[in-house]
Enzyme design. Structure first.
Site, PDB file in Angstrom:
ATOM      1  N   ASN A  17      -3.636 -14.549   1.482  1.00  0.00           N
ATOM      2  CA  ASN A  17      -4.845 -13.547   0.714  1.00  0.00           C
ATOM      3  C   ASN A  17      -5.136 -14.295  -0.611  1.00  0.00           C
ATOM      4  O   ASN A  17      -4.186 -14.758  -1.206  1.00  0.00           O
ATOM      5  CB  ASN A  17      -4.428 -12.365   0.933  1.00  0.00           C
ATOM      6  CG  ASN A  17      -4.304 -11.495   2.234  1.00  0.00           C
ATOM      7  OD1 ASN A  17      -3.465 -10.496   2.445  1.00  0.00           O
ATOM      8  ND2 ASN A  17      -5.112 -11.936   3.130  1.00  0.00           N
ATOM      9  N   LYS A  26      -4.431  -3.012  15.586  1.00  0.00           N
ATOM     10  CA  LYS A  26      -4.951  -2.070  14.859  1.00  0.00           C
ATOM     11  C   LYS A  26      -5.937  -1.217  15.625  1.00  0.00           C
ATOM     12  O   LYS A  26      -6.076  -0.088  15.620  1.00  0.00           O
ATOM     13  CB  LYS A  26      -5.571  -2.553  13.575  1.00  0.00           C
ATOM     14  CG  LYS A  26      -4.631  -3.150  12.610  1.00  0.00           C
ATOM     15  CD  LYS A  26      -3.651  -1.921  11.857  1.00  0.00           C
ATOM     16  CE  LYS A  26      -2.805  -2.377  10.810  1.00  0.00           C
ATOM     17  NZ  LYS A  26      -2.063  -1.155  10.274  1.00  0.00           N
ATOM     18  N   TYR A  81      -3.446  -9.498  15.343  1.00  0.00           N
ATOM     19  CA  TYR A  81      -3.326  -8.220  14.248  1.00  0.00           C
ATOM     20  C   TYR A  81      -4.160  -7.337  14.172  1.00  0.00           C
ATOM     21  O   TYR A  81      -3.860  -6.207  14.417  1.00  0.00           O
ATOM     22  CB  TYR A  81      -2.978  -8.891  12.868  1.00  0.00           C
ATOM     23  CG  TYR A  81      -3.318  -7.860  11.583  1.00  0.00           C
ATOM     24  CD1 TYR A  81      -4.824  -7.925  11.145  1.00  0.00           C
ATOM     25  CD2 TYR A  81      -2.530  -7.022  11.428  1.00  0.00           C
ATOM     26  CE1 TYR A  81      -4.966  -6.751  10.209  1.00  0.00           C
ATOM     27  CE2 TYR A  81      -2.752  -6.088  10.455  1.00  0.00           C
ATOM     28  CZ  TYR A  81      -4.111  -6.029   9.921  1.00  0.00           C
ATOM     29  OH  TYR A  81      -4.328  -4.972   8.906  1.00  0.00           O
ATOM     30  N   PHE A  90       2.170   3.154   7.782  1.00  0.00           N
ATOM     31  CA  PHE A  90       1.504   1.666   7.031  1.00  0.00           C
ATOM     32  C   PHE A  90       2.429   0.719   7.956  1.00  0.00           C
ATOM     33  O   PHE A  90       2.241  -0.341   7.669  1.00  0.00           O
ATOM     34  CB  PHE A  90       2.118   1.656   5.546  1.00  0.00           C
ATOM     35  CG  PHE A  90       1.680   2.667   4.664  1.00  0.00           C
ATOM     36  CD1 PHE A  90       2.193   4.005   4.534  1.00  0.00           C
ATOM     37  CD2 PHE A  90       0.181   2.583   4.031  1.00  0.00           C
ATOM     38  CE1 PHE A  90       1.698   4.896   3.454  1.00  0.00           C
ATOM     39  CE2 PHE A  90      -0.334   3.477   3.323  1.00  0.00           C
ATOM     40  CZ  PHE A  90       0.543   4.790   2.973  1.00  0.00           C
ATOM     41  N   LYS A 109       1.304  -7.934   9.151  1.00  0.00           N
ATOM     42  CA  LYS A 109       0.085  -8.019   8.868  1.00  0.00           C
ATOM     43  C   LYS A 109      -0.591  -9.452   8.665  1.00  0.00           C
ATOM     44  O   LYS A 109      -1.810  -9.438   8.106  1.00  0.00           O
ATOM     45  CB  LYS A 109      -0.291  -6.585   7.693  1.00  0.00           C
ATOM     46  CG  LYS A 109       0.500  -7.329   6.435  1.00  0.00           C
ATOM     47  CD  LYS A 109      -0.071  -6.563   5.338  1.00  0.00           C
ATOM     48  CE  LYS A 109       0.522  -6.899   3.857  1.00  0.00           C
ATOM     49  NZ  LYS A 109      -0.088  -8.180   3.391  1.00  0.00           N
ATOM     50  N   ASP A 132     -12.517 -17.039   9.731  1.00  0.00           N
ATOM     51  CA  ASP A 132     -13.148 -16.372   8.466  1.00  0.00           C
ATOM     52  C   ASP A 132     -14.659 -15.869   8.916  1.00  0.00           C
ATOM     53  O   ASP A 132     -15.600 -16.791   9.450  1.00  0.00           O
ATOM     54  CB  ASP A 132     -13.219 -17.159   7.252  1.00  0.00           C
ATOM     55  CG  ASP A 132     -11.893 -17.034   6.633  1.00  0.00           C
ATOM     56  OD1 ASP A 132     -11.258 -16.243   6.917  1.00  0.00           O
ATOM     57  OD2 ASP A 132     -11.904 -17.806   5.474  1.00  0.00           O
ATOM     58  N   ILE A 147       0.819  -1.198   0.016  1.00  0.00           N
ATOM     59  CA  ILE A 147      -0.006   0.066   0.016  1.00  0.00           C
ATOM     60  C   ILE A 147       0.903   1.278   0.122  1.00  0.00           C
ATOM     61  O   ILE A 147       0.616   2.207  -0.675  1.00  0.00           O
ATOM     62  CB  ILE A 147      -0.972  -0.237   1.158  1.00  0.00           C
ATOM     63  CG1 ILE A 147      -1.375  -1.349   1.495  1.00  0.00           C
ATOM     64  CG2 ILE A 147      -2.136   1.177   1.138  1.00  0.00           C
ATOM     65  CD1 ILE A 147      -2.526  -1.903   0.507  1.00  0.00           C
ATOM     66  N   ASN A 155     -10.631  -5.053   1.743  1.00  0.00           N
ATOM     67  CA  ASN A 155      -9.558  -5.870   0.934  1.00  0.00           C
ATOM     68  C   ASN A 155      -8.919  -5.368   0.029  1.00  0.00           C
ATOM     69  O   ASN A 155      -9.289  -5.419  -1.166  1.00  0.00           O
ATOM     70  CB  ASN A 155     -10.177  -7.370   0.727  1.00  0.00           C
ATOM     71  CG  ASN A 155     -10.439  -8.016   2.064  1.00  0.00           C
ATOM     72  OD1 ASN A 155     -11.357  -7.487   2.832  1.00  0.00           O
ATOM     73  ND2 ASN A 155      -9.930  -9.250   1.996  1.00  0.00           N
TER      74      ASN A 155
HETATM   75  C1  WQD Z   1     -10.774 -13.423   1.326  1.00  0.00           C
HETATM   76  C2  WQD Z   1     -11.738 -14.556   1.107  1.00  0.00           C
HETATM   77  C3  WQD Z   1     -11.283 -16.457   2.454  1.00  0.00           C
HETATM   78  C4  WQD Z   1      -7.771 -17.694   0.684  1.00  0.00           C
HETATM   79  C5  WQD Z   1      -7.517 -10.246   4.990  1.00  0.00           C
HETATM   80  C6  WQD Z   1      -6.785  -9.801   6.417  1.00  0.00           C
HETATM   81  C7  WQD Z   1      -7.352  -8.795   6.811  1.00  0.00           C
HETATM   82  C8  WQD Z   1      -7.161  -7.605   5.839  1.00  0.00           C
HETATM   83  C9  WQD Z   1      -7.736  -7.887   4.300  1.00  0.00           C
HETATM   84  C10 WQD Z   1      -5.345  -6.002   6.403  1.00  0.00           C
HETATM   85  C11 WQD Z   1     -12.194 -15.152   2.358  1.00  0.00           C
HETATM   86  C12 WQD Z   1     -11.046 -16.834   1.094  1.00  0.00           C
HETATM   87  C13 WQD Z   1      -8.879 -16.741   1.013  1.00  0.00           C
HETATM   88  C14 WQD Z   1      -7.743 -18.858  -0.083  1.00  0.00           C
HETATM   89  C15 WQD Z   1     -10.091 -18.594   0.138  1.00  0.00           C
HETATM   90  N1  WQD Z   1      -5.936  -7.067   5.825  1.00  0.00           N
HETATM   91  N2  WQD Z   1      -9.804 -17.370   0.692  1.00  0.00           N
HETATM   92  N3  WQD Z   1      -8.755 -19.258  -0.259  1.00  0.00           N
HETATM   93  O1  WQD Z   1      -9.386 -12.851   5.607  1.00  0.00           O
HETATM   94  O2  WQD Z   1     -10.725 -11.342   4.295  1.00  0.00           O
HETATM   95  O3  WQD Z   1      -8.598 -10.519   5.146  1.00  0.00           O
HETATM   96  O4  WQD Z   1      -7.262  -9.113   4.172  1.00  0.00           O
HETATM   97  O5  WQD Z   1      -6.133  -5.087   6.700  1.00  0.00           O
HETATM   98  O6  WQD Z   1      -6.729  -8.319   8.106  1.00  0.00           O
HETATM   99  O7  WQD Z   1      -7.042 -11.094   7.062  1.00  0.00           O
HETATM  100  O8  WQD Z   1      -8.729 -11.792   3.216  1.00  0.00           O
HETATM  101  O9  WQD Z   1      -7.705 -12.636   1.134  1.00  0.00           O
HETATM  102  O10 WQD Z   1      -7.531 -14.174   3.088  1.00  0.00           O
HETATM  103  O11 WQD Z   1      -9.860 -14.061   2.268  1.00  0.00           O
HETATM  104  O12 WQD Z   1     -11.021 -19.114  -0.333  1.00  0.00           O
HETATM  105  O13 WQD Z   1      -6.639 -19.416  -0.530  1.00  0.00           O
HETATM  106  O14 WQD Z   1     -11.048 -15.490   0.248  1.00  0.00           O
HETATM  107  O15 WQD Z   1     -12.139 -17.566   3.062  1.00  0.00           O
HETATM  108  O16 WQD Z   1     -13.533 -15.543   2.283  1.00  0.00           O
HETATM  109  P1  WQD Z   1      -9.574 -11.605   4.559  1.00  0.00           P
HETATM  110  P2  WQD Z   1      -8.428 -13.139   2.286  1.00  0.00           P
END
Ligand code: WQD
Length: 339
Positions: free
Chosen positions: A201, A155, A151, A81, A85, A295, A12, A181
């Site tokens: 992610n 924040k 984490y 930043f 994370k 999740d 970012i 996201n």
């Molecule tokens: C997104 C969706 C998973 C991986 C994260 C951080 C959070 C913030 C934003 C900073 C969910 C699904 C994921 C995979 C999947 N970061 N998934 N298969 O968990 O929403 O948030 O990023 O502020 O702190 O935790 O993001 O990309 O991990 O997941 O199905 O291999 O994708 O279940 O529904 P998340 P993510």
């Protein structure tokens, strides 16, 4: 304005440095390079044809922050930043996460206030919202420090610290930006997300499957109470997110203010994968897996306050994000390490 970006060589941070320089501001990057590569700073300079000095050091150390001010100050503002994370890692290393994610803030505030900055912008997260009954989340939705991982807790703790510090420094503008996201990459393909190891992610994981370095996309659960059964998230293009920081700096009101930076448009896991397949031009191997512990089914924001008060809203779509991420991935198969 002259801005110090703590964590400015990160995903970012680098995109925000580009947006600031393109808007005519000056940017200096301060980073410990624990989560990124010094090449990102060179790429920022290449994209903008402007200088973006990089100071490397531990940002929890006041002396390192003082060095940045001595060598490149004075600064009108700090954008912070700098944080570890990874949600999963934070549950295994709580002390390191609290020490770093709060320690950086303390050092930046001590030195920044002493050296006369006017604005402090903080990178927070939409995961501080505690109750899905409030969806879509406005800035007034219930927050909590009793969250699922260190984490996210760190924040929220930072936000509490910043509100109290703002209350005794009325001349300081403190702006908290709650990201949803972040996805995508700069359209030049020169800067992007560069996670170490196996990405947690979704978009970086899908991209590694598309480029052949991972076998298939694991879809974590298709039995949620959502239209297609997979998790819903508010995926914001990192270029939009970066421009939100410029808007926040240019409009920063006195005192403490909080803004959601998101699209307000929820997209499912299968929806994001389908958009990435469009960018790649073919289907990607995928497999439905069990839900991932911790999740939530859905999280997305109501971005109206930022539109109203900052004159900012997203303009890029999930298709733009997938196209730009894929361009970055193809141009940098090994990320910055490959330079
Ligand atoms: C997104 C969706 C998973 C991986 C994260 C951080 C959070 C913030 C934003 C900073 C969910 C699904 C994921 C995979 C999947 N970061 N998934 N298969 O968990 O929403 O948030 O990023 O502020 O702190 O935790 O993001 O990309 O991990 O997941 O199905 O291999 O994708 O279940 O529904 P998340 P993510």
């Amino acid at each position: 304005m002259r801005v110090l970006l703590a964590g400015g060589a990160g995903y970012i941070g680098a995109h925000t440095a580009v947006a600031l320089l393109d808007a005519g501001h000056d940017a200096v990057l301060l980073d410990d390079l624990s989560g990124t590569h010094s090449a990102a700073a060179e790429r920022v300079a290449r994209i903008t044809d402007r200088t973006a000095p990089l100071v490397v050091g531990d940002i929890t150390d006041d002396a390192v922050v003082e060095k940045a001010f001595d060598e490149h100050g004075p600064f009108d503002a700090i954008i912070h930043f700098a944080a570890f994370k990874a949600v999963g890692e934070s549950t295994q290393k709580p002390l390191q996460y609290y020490a770093n994610n709060l320690g950086t803030t303390f050092a930046l505030l001590r030195v920044g206030i002493a050296r006369g900055i006017r604005s402090f912008v903080f990178s927070s997260t939409g995961t501080v919202y505690a109750d899905p009954v409030d969806l879509p989340f406005t800035e007034e939705a219930t927050t909590s420090v009793d969250l699922s991982n260190p984490y996210s807790k760190s924040k929220r703790m930072n936000e509490v610290v910043l509100a109290d510090v703002a209350s005794v420094n009325p001349e300081l503008n403190v702006t908290v930006l709650r990201y949803f996201n972040p996805v995508g990459a700069h359209p030049s393909g020169l800067i992007g997300e560069d996670p170490a190891g196996i990405p947690n992610n979704l978009m970086p994981y899908v991209s590694r499957v598309a480029i052949g370095s991972l076998e298939r996309v694991g879809v974590f659960g298709d039995d949620y109470d959502t239209p297609d059964g997979t998790g819903l998230r508010d995926y914001i293009h990192v270029v939009d997110l970066a421009e939100g920081h410029v808007a926040a700096l240019e409009k920063s009101a006195p005192g403490y203010a909080v803004y959601n930076l998101g699209t307000g448009v929820p997209v499912s896991v299968l929806g994001l994968v389908a958009a990435f397949e469009k960018a790649v031009g073919h289907e990607l191997p995928k497999q439905i897996m069990p839900r991932r512990p911790g999740d939530v089914a859905a999280t997305y924001c109501d971005p109206a306050k930022a539109a109203r008060e900052l004159g900012w809203q997203t303009r890029l779509t999930i298709d733009d994000a997938c196209r730009d991420y894929w361009h970055w991935q193809q141009s940098n198969p090994a990320g910055y390490a490959g330079v």
